[in-house]
Design an enzyme around this catalytic site. Sequence first.
Site, PDB file in Angstrom:
ATOM      1  N   SER A  12       0.811  -1.219   0.000  1.00 38.13           N
ATOM      2  CA  SER A  12       0.000   0.000   0.000  1.00 38.13           C
ATOM      3  C   SER A  12       0.846   1.272   0.000  1.00 38.13           C
ATOM      4  O   SER A  12       0.439   2.293   0.539  1.00 38.13           O
ATOM      5  CB  SER A  12      -0.926   0.007   1.223  1.00 38.13           C
ATOM      6  OG  SER A  12      -0.170  -0.038   2.423  1.00 38.13           O
ATOM      7  N   LYS A  34       0.437  -4.484   5.131  1.00 34.73           N
ATOM      8  CA  LYS A  34       1.014  -5.276   6.218  1.00 34.73           C
ATOM      9  C   LYS A  34       0.744  -4.650   7.584  1.00 34.73           C
ATOM     10  O   LYS A  34       0.577  -5.343   8.578  1.00 34.73           O
ATOM     11  CB  LYS A  34       2.511  -5.434   5.998  1.00 34.73           C
ATOM     12  CG  LYS A  34       3.105  -6.577   6.813  1.00 34.73           C
ATOM     13  CD  LYS A  34       4.623  -6.546   6.826  1.00 34.73           C
ATOM     14  CE  LYS A  34       5.216  -7.024   5.550  1.00 34.73           C
ATOM     15  NZ  LYS A  34       6.689  -7.244   5.691  1.00 34.73           N
ATOM     16  N   GLN A  46      11.920  11.634   1.974  1.00 34.75           N
ATOM     17  CA  GLN A  46      12.006  13.050   2.319  1.00 34.75           C
ATOM     18  C   GLN A  46      12.253  13.943   1.094  1.00 34.75           C
ATOM     19  O   GLN A  46      11.597  14.946   0.893  1.00 34.75           O
ATOM     20  CB  GLN A  46      13.134  13.268   3.334  1.00 34.75           C
ATOM     21  CG  GLN A  46      12.873  12.636   4.677  1.00 34.75           C
ATOM     22  CD  GLN A  46      14.053  12.797   5.629  1.00 34.75           C
ATOM     23  OE1 GLN A  46      15.125  13.231   5.246  1.00 34.75           O
ATOM     24  NE2 GLN A  46      13.841  12.436   6.874  1.00 34.75           N
ATOM     25  N   GLY A  47      13.231  13.568   0.276  1.00 32.99           N
ATOM     26  CA  GLY A  47      13.761  14.480  -0.743  1.00 32.99           C
ATOM     27  C   GLY A  47      12.750  15.032  -1.718  1.00 32.99           C
ATOM     28  O   GLY A  47      12.447  16.215  -1.711  1.00 32.99           O
ATOM     29  N   GLU A 114      20.081  17.262  -6.037  1.00 34.33           N
ATOM     30  CA  GLU A 114      20.600  16.178  -5.215  1.00 34.33           C
ATOM     31  C   GLU A 114      21.724  15.470  -5.944  1.00 34.33           C
ATOM     32  O   GLU A 114      22.045  15.784  -7.099  1.00 34.33           O
ATOM     33  CB  GLU A 114      19.473  15.197  -4.844  1.00 34.33           C
ATOM     34  CG  GLU A 114      18.382  15.849  -4.009  1.00 34.33           C
ATOM     35  CD  GLU A 114      17.256  14.903  -3.646  1.00 34.33           C
ATOM     36  OE1 GLU A 114      16.531  15.196  -2.690  1.00 34.33           O
ATOM     37  OE2 GLU A 114      17.101  13.863  -4.314  1.00 34.33           O
ATOM     38  N   HIS A 237      22.220   4.606   1.743  1.00 30.42           N
ATOM     39  CA  HIS A 237      22.104   6.063   1.814  1.00 30.42           C
ATOM     40  C   HIS A 237      23.230   6.577   2.692  1.00 30.42           C
ATOM     41  O   HIS A 237      23.463   6.059   3.785  1.00 30.42           O
ATOM     42  CB  HIS A 237      20.753   6.475   2.395  1.00 30.42           C
ATOM     43  CG  HIS A 237      20.407   7.904   2.123  1.00 30.42           C
ATOM     44  ND1 HIS A 237      21.054   8.950   2.754  1.00 30.42           N
ATOM     45  CD2 HIS A 237      19.515   8.473   1.277  1.00 30.42           C
ATOM     46  CE1 HIS A 237      20.561  10.089   2.314  1.00 30.42           C
ATOM     47  NE2 HIS A 237      19.633   9.827   1.415  1.00 30.42           N
ATOM     48  N   ARG A 283      25.350   8.621  -4.714  1.00 30.73           N
ATOM     49  CA  ARG A 283      25.286   8.044  -3.374  1.00 30.73           C
ATOM     50  C   ARG A 283      26.324   6.952  -3.132  1.00 30.73           C
ATOM     51  O   ARG A 283      26.831   6.816  -2.020  1.00 30.73           O
ATOM     52  CB  ARG A 283      23.881   7.484  -3.125  1.00 30.73           C
ATOM     53  CG  ARG A 283      22.842   8.569  -2.955  1.00 30.73           C
ATOM     54  CD  ARG A 283      21.460   7.989  -2.782  1.00 30.73           C
ATOM     55  NE  ARG A 283      20.492   9.048  -2.519  1.00 30.73           N
ATOM     56  CZ  ARG A 283      19.188   8.860  -2.400  1.00 30.73           C
ATOM     57  NH1 ARG A 283      18.698   7.637  -2.524  1.00 30.73           N
ATOM     58  NH2 ARG A 283      18.371   9.868  -2.158  1.00 30.73           N
ATOM     59  N   HIS A 344      19.407   1.346   2.106  1.00 29.04           N
ATOM     60  CA  HIS A 344      18.325   2.275   1.797  1.00 29.04           C
ATOM     61  C   HIS A 344      17.413   1.813   0.673  1.00 29.04           C
ATOM     62  O   HIS A 344      16.199   1.958   0.766  1.00 29.04           O
ATOM     63  CB  HIS A 344      18.935   3.623   1.431  1.00 29.04           C
ATOM     64  CG  HIS A 344      17.949   4.699   1.113  1.00 29.04           C
ATOM     65  ND1 HIS A 344      16.987   5.115   2.015  1.00 29.04           N
ATOM     66  CD2 HIS A 344      17.763   5.457  -0.009  1.00 29.04           C
ATOM     67  CE1 HIS A 344      16.256   6.074   1.467  1.00 29.04           C
ATOM     68  NE2 HIS A 344      16.697   6.290   0.240  1.00 29.04           N
ATOM     69  N   ARG A 379      20.816   3.874  -8.205  1.00 25.66           N
ATOM     70  CA  ARG A 379      19.656   4.752  -8.408  1.00 25.66           C
ATOM     71  C   ARG A 379      20.033   6.211  -8.174  1.00 25.66           C
ATOM     72  O   ARG A 379      20.621   6.559  -7.157  1.00 25.66           O
ATOM     73  CB  ARG A 379      18.528   4.362  -7.446  1.00 25.66           C
ATOM     74  CG  ARG A 379      17.327   5.306  -7.512  1.00 25.66           C
ATOM     75  CD  ARG A 379      16.228   4.855  -6.596  1.00 25.66           C
ATOM     76  NE  ARG A 379      16.537   5.021  -5.189  1.00 25.66           N
ATOM     77  CZ  ARG A 379      16.334   6.140  -4.502  1.00 25.66           C
ATOM     78  NH1 ARG A 379      15.866   7.232  -5.112  1.00 25.66           N
ATOM     79  NH2 ARG A 379      16.602   6.188  -3.218  1.00 25.66           N
ATOM     80  N   SER A 384      13.049   7.351  -7.434  1.00 28.15           N
ATOM     81  CA  SER A 384      12.277   6.205  -6.938  1.00 28.15           C
ATOM     82  C   SER A 384      10.779   6.485  -6.900  1.00 28.15           C
ATOM     83  O   SER A 384       9.974   5.688  -7.406  1.00 28.15           O
ATOM     84  CB  SER A 384      12.771   5.786  -5.558  1.00 28.15           C
ATOM     85  OG  SER A 384      12.780   6.878  -4.674  1.00 28.15           O
TER      86      SER A 384
END
Length: 547
Positions: A12, A34, A46-47, A114, A237, A283, A344, A379, A384
């Site tokens: 979900s 779940k 967050q980003g 970023e 991360h 990253r 992460h 990534r 994402s």
Amino acid sequence: MSHNYDVLIIGSGSAGLTLALHLDSKTKIAVLSKRTLEEGASLYAQGGISVALDKSDSTEFHIEDTIRVGTDLCHEKAVRFTVEHAKEAINWLINQGITFTRDKNKLHYHLTQEGGHSRRRVIHAADATGWAVETKLAQLTKRKANIQILENYIAIDLITHHKLGKRGNNQCLGAYALNRTQGRIETFSARCVVLATGGSGKVYLYTSNPDVCTGDGIAMGWRAGCRVANMEFIQFHPTCLYHPLAKSFLITEALRGEGGRLLLPNGDPFMHHFDPRNELAPRDIVARAIDHQMKRLGIDYVHLNISHKPAEFIYQHFPNIYAKCLKLGIDITQEPIPVVPAAHYTCGGIITDLQGRTDLSNLYAIGETACTGLHGANRMASNSLLECLVFARAAAKDINQQIKKTPPPESLPPWDESQVTDSEEEVIVAHNWDELRRFMWDYVGIVRTVKRLQRAKHRVDLLAQEIAEYYGNFRITNDLIELRNLVVVADLIIQSALARKESRGLHYILDYPHKNSIAQDTILVPPKYESSSINDYWESDSNTTLT
């Protein structure tokens, strides 16, 4: 108890709920969550979301950056598809009522930059974009009369033709799931099943992921006959808050994008020794740099400092990080934040095409559960949530077309518990869980060696045998389901890492420190696999395929 639906969505997060909201309103849908509906990795993102909105930017620049950060392992088809559908996905969110942060003049959306991005292109809702998106999607889903939300359910396994002993084309028919509230196993049959369970960060001792991220969808898909790809690429991360009371709290990359500096305990910067992009390097580079300094100096963390920025700027752009740190006694307007890398994001997963279709008929995978070819070996930040939105919308469109041709769900056999008993040794599950996460962190972490990987493989094989015996003799519990899935995922990660004889992106191995001239996917094939034509764009003579 048995249930019949047109579409069963397992998970979900932003991918699962976006798909549910794009399905035809006459479709009977179940969403299994779940925990509570909103709980999952999406909530804590967050980003922001990558999208080329600034006039100095373009989809081509976004595509180039993604492929470069993915160290040439990205599938250009998947990258182009995602990026070219980014604006319409963002506009859909805006039309649903999600409010993104605007610039000082309120005329344009504020875009941050970023790691890995050559331009400012991350649209965000302060420093809680995931919360803004997930809570709005959950609110909208709850209003839909054709969507039944089933909270506190954990899926156990997919039900397929092969599982039922039928020959021919392997199709997904539904799933078994544990009703965690009532402690009973229920049967779900559906015309289409969608795996949207997120990633597998809990396979590691230290992770930014919430407790629900146990690789359930990847493990279920593998057991059902789906290929998986590129599982060796686990993104760590670089900056998670280091504090005994701050479990899994992420410090967004946007903080570095707005001028945050990584410092040693004596105040010296160090990123310039590792990459000319300094704190805005991808990253994998930043995480390895921090890991190197921690091991070199024998320290538990490094510092991330944003205190040189005006306090008002920090309050406005990072209100949640400021509040969380202040609650723990850290005033980020006056002092640096202690940070460490943590597991992460799972860049690999179940192989899908551009519509989210897997190797099994009637089975889809979207979000972090899937491997679409977008992320390659690393990534790029804020791609994402974009992937979740774009592929959920694409999968919903395909399901809306295919479901008209799919016969009603079959009547499926109930879960058989006649040969099992209650366990009196639940402590074994807890001990195995702890052992798994510790040796994955020690042996299959940021920097790897063949010897460490072989040790991990030996340990995971023993654990798999123990869990298989336990699973076959005792009644199912939530912890056993999650541990069983984590062991499968750990094994897939280790197999993939041993197969890659180079260092590329997130996979850095001291025995093979250089990058090969040809970029190859690592594709794992489950036993008794039957090929499918829908994923031909994954087939390549250069791929490394294991059985």
